[in-house]
Design a protein around this motif. Structure first.
Motif, PDB file in Angstrom:
ATOM      1  N   GLU A   6      64.778  49.492  38.444  1.00  0.00           N
ATOM      2  CA  GLU A   6      63.377  49.587  38.848  1.00  0.00           C
ATOM      3  C   GLU A   6      63.203  49.129  40.289  1.00  0.00           C
ATOM      4  O   GLU A   6      63.985  48.336  40.808  1.00  0.00           O
ATOM      5  CB  GLU A   6      62.509  48.707  37.949  1.00  0.00           C
ATOM      6  CG  GLU A   6      62.501  49.086  36.504  1.00  0.00           C
ATOM      7  CD  GLU A   6      62.865  47.934  35.609  1.00  0.00           C
ATOM      8  OE1 GLU A   6      62.492  47.959  34.425  1.00  0.00           O
ATOM      9  OE2 GLU A   6      63.517  47.002  36.087  1.00  0.00           O
ATOM     10  N   CYS A  22      61.727  54.005  38.556  1.00  0.00           N
ATOM     11  CA  CYS A  22      62.843  53.608  37.701  1.00  0.00           C
ATOM     12  C   CYS A  22      63.814  54.773  37.635  1.00  0.00           C
ATOM     13  O   CYS A  22      63.475  55.843  37.126  1.00  0.00           O
ATOM     14  CB  CYS A  22      62.344  53.243  36.315  1.00  0.00           C
ATOM     15  SG  CYS A  22      63.651  52.940  35.106  1.00  0.00           S
ATOM     16  N   TRP A  36      57.131  52.711  30.356  1.00  0.00           N
ATOM     17  CA  TRP A  36      57.012  51.370  30.892  1.00  0.00           C
ATOM     18  C   TRP A  36      56.392  50.427  29.863  1.00  0.00           C
ATOM     19  O   TRP A  36      55.435  50.800  29.168  1.00  0.00           O
ATOM     20  CB  TRP A  36      56.118  51.394  32.136  1.00  0.00           C
ATOM     21  CG  TRP A  36      56.692  52.192  33.252  1.00  0.00           C
ATOM     22  CD1 TRP A  36      56.535  53.531  33.473  1.00  0.00           C
ATOM     23  CD2 TRP A  36      57.534  51.699  34.299  1.00  0.00           C
ATOM     24  NE1 TRP A  36      57.235  53.903  34.588  1.00  0.00           N
ATOM     25  CE2 TRP A  36      57.856  52.805  35.117  1.00  0.00           C
ATOM     26  CE3 TRP A  36      58.052  50.453  34.625  1.00  0.00           C
ATOM     27  CZ2 TRP A  36      58.666  52.680  36.247  1.00  0.00           C
ATOM     28  CZ3 TRP A  36      58.852  50.333  35.746  1.00  0.00           C
ATOM     29  CH2 TRP A  36      59.148  51.436  36.543  1.00  0.00           C
ATOM     30  N   ARG A  38      55.296  46.039  29.685  1.00  0.00           N
ATOM     31  CA  ARG A  38      55.071  44.869  30.537  1.00  0.00           C
ATOM     32  C   ARG A  38      54.973  43.624  29.677  1.00  0.00           C
ATOM     33  O   ARG A  38      54.621  43.695  28.505  1.00  0.00           O
ATOM     34  CB  ARG A  38      53.822  45.025  31.398  1.00  0.00           C
ATOM     35  CG  ARG A  38      52.516  45.058  30.625  1.00  0.00           C
ATOM     36  CD  ARG A  38      51.351  45.347  31.579  1.00  0.00           C
ATOM     37  NE  ARG A  38      50.078  45.420  30.865  1.00  0.00           N
ATOM     38  CZ  ARG A  38      48.930  45.773  31.426  1.00  0.00           C
ATOM     39  NH1 ARG A  38      48.888  46.104  32.732  1.00  0.00           N
ATOM     40  NH2 ARG A  38      47.823  45.803  30.723  1.00  0.00           N
ATOM     41  N   TYR A  93      57.198  44.183  34.683  1.00  0.00           N
ATOM     42  CA  TYR A  93      57.173  45.550  34.174  1.00  0.00           C
ATOM     43  C   TYR A  93      58.611  46.033  33.950  1.00  0.00           C
ATOM     44  O   TYR A  93      59.456  45.924  34.849  1.00  0.00           O
ATOM     45  CB  TYR A  93      56.452  46.470  35.147  1.00  0.00           C
ATOM     46  CG  TYR A  93      54.951  46.305  35.099  1.00  0.00           C
ATOM     47  CD1 TYR A  93      54.347  45.148  35.569  1.00  0.00           C
ATOM     48  CD2 TYR A  93      54.128  47.300  34.563  1.00  0.00           C
ATOM     49  CE1 TYR A  93      52.970  44.969  35.501  1.00  0.00           C
ATOM     50  CE2 TYR A  93      52.752  47.144  34.501  1.00  0.00           C
ATOM     51  CZ  TYR A  93      52.182  45.968  34.966  1.00  0.00           C
ATOM     52  OH  TYR A  93      50.816  45.811  34.894  1.00  0.00           O
ATOM     53  N   CYS A  95      61.045  49.282  32.607  1.00  0.00           N
ATOM     54  CA  CYS A  95      61.115  50.691  32.242  1.00  0.00           C
ATOM     55  C   CYS A  95      62.157  50.874  31.137  1.00  0.00           C
ATOM     56  O   CYS A  95      63.046  50.027  30.942  1.00  0.00           O
ATOM     57  CB  CYS A  95      61.461  51.565  33.428  1.00  0.00           C
ATOM     58  SG  CYS A  95      63.155  51.433  34.012  1.00  0.00           S
TER      59      CYS A  95
END
Length: 121
Positions: A6, A22, A36, A38, A93, A95
C-alpha cells in the motif's frame, strides 16, 4: 510469493482528500475481489469498500458518497479515493485481494501491511 504493498497514507486536515493505492505482485495466477479495511485505535477492523473483478463496488454506509474504490486489472492495483475526510476516518487502512497464486488451486485472501491515515487539524 504474493505481496500487496500500500501507499498514499498520511496526515490531512478535515475536509481534505487522500488517494490510497495497493499493488499486488509476485506469482499471481488470478485475482478476484479486492478492497480495503480499516482499524481505528481501540476498535475492531471494519470493511470500508470492495470491488469485484468485474467492477461491482460496495461501501460501508459511513463512507458512501465520500470514498470511491477503483482498480486497474492490468496493473493488479486497487485504489481508494477518499474525499471530505473526517477525524473519524483516522485509522490504519489495509488492502486485501482474493488471489490465486501460480502454486495453488484456490484463491485466498492476501493482505497488505497497512498505511496510516490521520485526519486532524
Amino acid at each position: 510469493q504474493v505481496r500487496l504493498v500500500e501507499s498514499g497514507g498520511g496526515l490531512v486536515q478535515p475536509g481534505g482528500s487522500l488517494r490510497l493505492s495497493c499493488a499486488a505482485s509476485g506469482s499471481i495466477f488470478s485475482i478476484g475481489s479486492m478492497g480495503w479495511y480499516r482499524q481505528a485505535p481501540g476498535k475492531e477492523r471494519e470493511s470500508v469498500a470492495g470491488i469485484t473483478s468485474g467492477g461491482d463496488t460496495s461501501y460501508t454506509d459511513s463512507v458512501k458518497g465520500r470514498f470511491t474504490i477503483s482498480r486497474d486489472n492490468a496493473q493488479n492495483t486497487v485504489y481508494l479515493q477518499m474525499n471530505s475526510l473526517k477525524p473519524e476516518d483516522t485509522a490504519v487502512y489495509y488492502c486485501y485481494g482474493e488471489i490465486q497464486s501460480r502454486t495453488s488451486l484456490y484463491r485466498r485472501n492476501y493482505w497488505g501491511q497497512g498505511t496510516q491515515v490521520t485526519v486532524s487539524s
